[in-house]
Scaffold this motif. Structure first.
Motif, mmCIF file in Angstrom:
data_model
loop_
_atom_site.group_PDB
_atom_site.id
_atom_site.type_symbol
_atom_site.label_atom_id
_atom_site.label_comp_id
_atom_site.label_asym_id
_atom_site.label_seq_id
_atom_site.Cartn_x
_atom_site.Cartn_y
_atom_site.Cartn_z
ATOM 1 N N HIS A 99 0.860 -1.189 0.000
ATOM 2 C CA HIS A 99 0.000 0.000 0.000
ATOM 3 C C HIS A 99 0.892 1.233 0.000
ATOM 4 C CE1 HIS A 99 -2.831 3.116 1.303
ATOM 5 N NE2 HIS A 99 -3.779 2.325 0.834
ATOM 6 N N GLN A 153 0.967 5.392 -0.100
ATOM 7 C CA GLN A 153 0.194 6.606 0.138
ATOM 8 C C GLN A 153 0.812 7.757 -0.659
ATOM 9 O OE1 GLN A 153 1.756 5.301 3.436
ATOM 10 N NE2 GLN A 153 0.417 3.589 2.934
ATOM 11 N N VAL A 197 -1.536 -1.230 -4.141
ATOM 12 C CA VAL A 197 -2.629 -0.270 -4.037
ATOM 13 C C VAL A 197 -1.996 1.087 -3.763
ATOM 14 C CG1 VAL A 197 -4.676 0.444 -2.746
ATOM 15 C CG2 VAL A 197 -4.247 -1.990 -3.148
ATOM 16 N N GLN A 250 -2.934 5.102 -3.270
ATOM 17 C CA GLN A 250 -4.090 5.949 -3.005
ATOM 18 C C GLN A 250 -3.659 7.312 -2.459
ATOM 19 O OE1 GLN A 250 -6.245 3.283 -0.267
ATOM 20 N NE2 GLN A 250 -7.775 2.967 -1.883
ATOM 21 N N GLN A 251 -4.531 8.279 -2.613
ATOM 22 C CA GLN A 251 -4.328 9.617 -2.064
ATOM 23 C C GLN A 251 -5.563 9.994 -1.260
ATOM 24 O OE1 GLN A 251 -4.117 12.737 -4.990
ATOM 25 N NE2 GLN A 251 -3.537 14.322 -3.511
ATOM 26 N N VAL A 311 -11.060 9.484 -1.137
ATOM 27 C CA VAL A 311 -9.847 8.684 -1.280
ATOM 28 C C VAL A 311 -9.725 8.322 -2.755
ATOM 29 C CG1 VAL A 311 -8.675 6.538 -0.714
ATOM 30 C CG2 VAL A 311 -9.895 7.791 1.073
ATOM 31 N N ILE A 312 -8.625 8.734 -3.362
ATOM 32 C CA ILE A 312 -8.425 8.583 -4.792
ATOM 33 C C ILE A 312 -7.529 7.375 -5.065
ATOM 34 C CG2 ILE A 312 -7.689 9.736 -6.908
ATOM 35 C CD1 ILE A 312 -9.927 11.197 -5.419
ATOM 36 N N ASP A 313 -7.966 6.487 -5.938
ATOM 37 C CA ASP A 313 -7.101 5.414 -6.420
ATOM 38 C C ASP A 313 -6.184 5.995 -7.494
ATOM 39 O OD1 ASP A 313 -8.185 3.366 -4.810
ATOM 40 O OD2 ASP A 313 -9.842 3.083 -6.217
ATOM 41 N N ASP A 345 -3.441 5.409 -10.291
ATOM 42 C CA ASP A 345 -2.785 4.472 -11.202
ATOM 43 C C ASP A 345 -1.732 5.148 -12.066
ATOM 44 O OD1 ASP A 345 -4.369 2.216 -10.432
ATOM 45 O OD2 ASP A 345 -6.013 3.013 -11.641
ATOM 46 N N ASP A 383 -3.594 11.045 -12.093
ATOM 47 C CA ASP A 383 -4.680 10.817 -11.137
ATOM 48 C C ASP A 383 -4.492 11.598 -9.840
ATOM 49 O OD1 ASP A 383 -5.788 8.977 -12.910
ATOM 50 O OD2 ASP A 383 -4.681 7.292 -12.035
ATOM 51 N N LEU A 385 -4.710 7.342 6.146
ATOM 52 C CA LEU A 385 -5.122 6.684 4.915
ATOM 53 C C LEU A 385 -4.945 5.175 5.015
ATOM 54 C CD1 LEU A 385 -5.975 6.426 1.993
ATOM 55 C CD2 LEU A 385 -3.696 7.240 1.302
ATOM 56 N N TRP A 420 -7.923 2.350 4.897
ATOM 57 C CA TRP A 420 -7.942 1.275 3.908
ATOM 58 C C TRP A 420 -8.020 -0.088 4.584
ATOM 59 C CZ3 TRP A 420 -4.604 -2.778 2.658
ATOM 60 C CH2 TRP A 420 -4.886 -3.424 1.460
#
Length: 305
Positions: free
Chosen positions: A72, A74, A99, A101-102, A119-121, A123, A127, A166, A170
């Protein structure tokens, strides 16, 4: 999982244990391995892309294989632009799911209050929600402006708001959907030799915000006894290049692989509060960093700090 496996905590838990080969104490590792084998759910790797978390990820792949690990990452808009591609490349090479995420906040009330907005995924770099986005608190400089106070070594709110919270969020979401089991190990790449504060840390302890009825989450520091040189050498053994930010801030190969000292450039946020004067000078010469340095200057001018 047997209840006695869940409740049996190593006798030496919480004691600083030295290691000659850079591995964790045998008793804790044995307990973790039993927990790992008894549970079909993956372990969570807090992965930043720096030397310590990369060496930790390699250690876990060596000893447990990649199949049950999940990384994960961040994301912050203040990260080095190379960080996300670097993290993605390493995880892809090792076969470890990633994963990224932000966590984005929004202002609450007239003071300094904030609440989670989304929470933004992530990629791809496109993004990432940039700092200065209207109505959003997307990064450390935004939060510093909101609080009228920049982060300090004694108040690292960037880490607390955009990384720790975060990852906690998650994990809890994954447990609620049964994607993670009731016992979760969170492996982090922190070392005793990094700083006086981290020298006081223990090897394994409960993750506070994730403790709920029938759910237990543990932080584990697998490379806690390693040296800086060990982390770089482990990466070299695997043929993995260090994060480009090390060389961009003036670090040579012989300093990474031969010098048995601590300290040196960091690869977290650019303009990090722990960055040395020399590191900041190197960063300021990079065109891609100019916008962030302008934003940091604005924070200093507005807050007067």
């Amino acid at each position: 999982m047997q209840s006695n496996s869940r409740n049996q905590i190593p006798i030496k838990l919480g004691q600083a244990q030295e290691s000659t080969d850079g591995s964790s104490s045998e008793e804790i590792v044995a307990w973790l391995r039993d927990l790992y084998i008894s549970d079909n759910c993956p372990w969570v790797i807090g992965y930043s892309g720096g030397k310590d978390s990369t060496a930790m990820l390699l250690y876990l792949v060596e000893h447990h294989g990649p199949e049950r690990l999940i990384a994960h990452h961040q994301v912050l808009p203040e990260d080095w632009p190379e960080t996300l591609p670097c993290v993605q490349d390493v995880c892809a090479r090792l076969g470890v799911p990633l994963v990224a995420q932000q966590m984005v906040y929004e202002p609450v009330g007239d003071g300094s209050g904030v609440q989670r907005m989304d929470v933004i995924d992530v990629d791809a770099p496109g993004d990432i929600v940039p700092w200065g986005t209207p109505g959003a608190i997307a990064g450390i400089t935004d939060l510093a402006m909101r609080r009228s106070w920049p982060p300090t070594p004694g108040c690292r709110f960037g880490t607390a708001y955009f990384k720790v919270r975060l990852l906690d969020w998650w994990i809890i979401q994954q447990q609620r959907t049964m994607a993670l089991g009731p016992d979760v190990i969170v492996a982090l790449g922190e070392r005793w030799a990094e700083s006086p504060r981290r020298a006081k840390k223990v090897e394994l302890w409960p993750r506070p915000r994730c403790q709920r009825k029938a759910y237990r989450v543990w932080n584990w520091l697998p490379v806690i006894a390693w040296s800086r040189r060990q982390t770089f050498r482990r990466m070299r053994d695997w043929g993995i290049e260090p994060h480009p930010a090390y060389r961009a801030q003036g670090m040579a190969d012989w300093q990474m692989y031969d010098m048995d000292v601590e300290g040196g450039p960091r690869t977290g946020c650019r303009a990090c509060i722990y960055a040395s004067h020399a590191d900041l000078c190197h960063q300021a010469l990079i065109e891609a960093n100019r916008g962030l340095f302008d934003q940091v200057h604005l924070v200093e001018r507005v807050t007067g700090r």
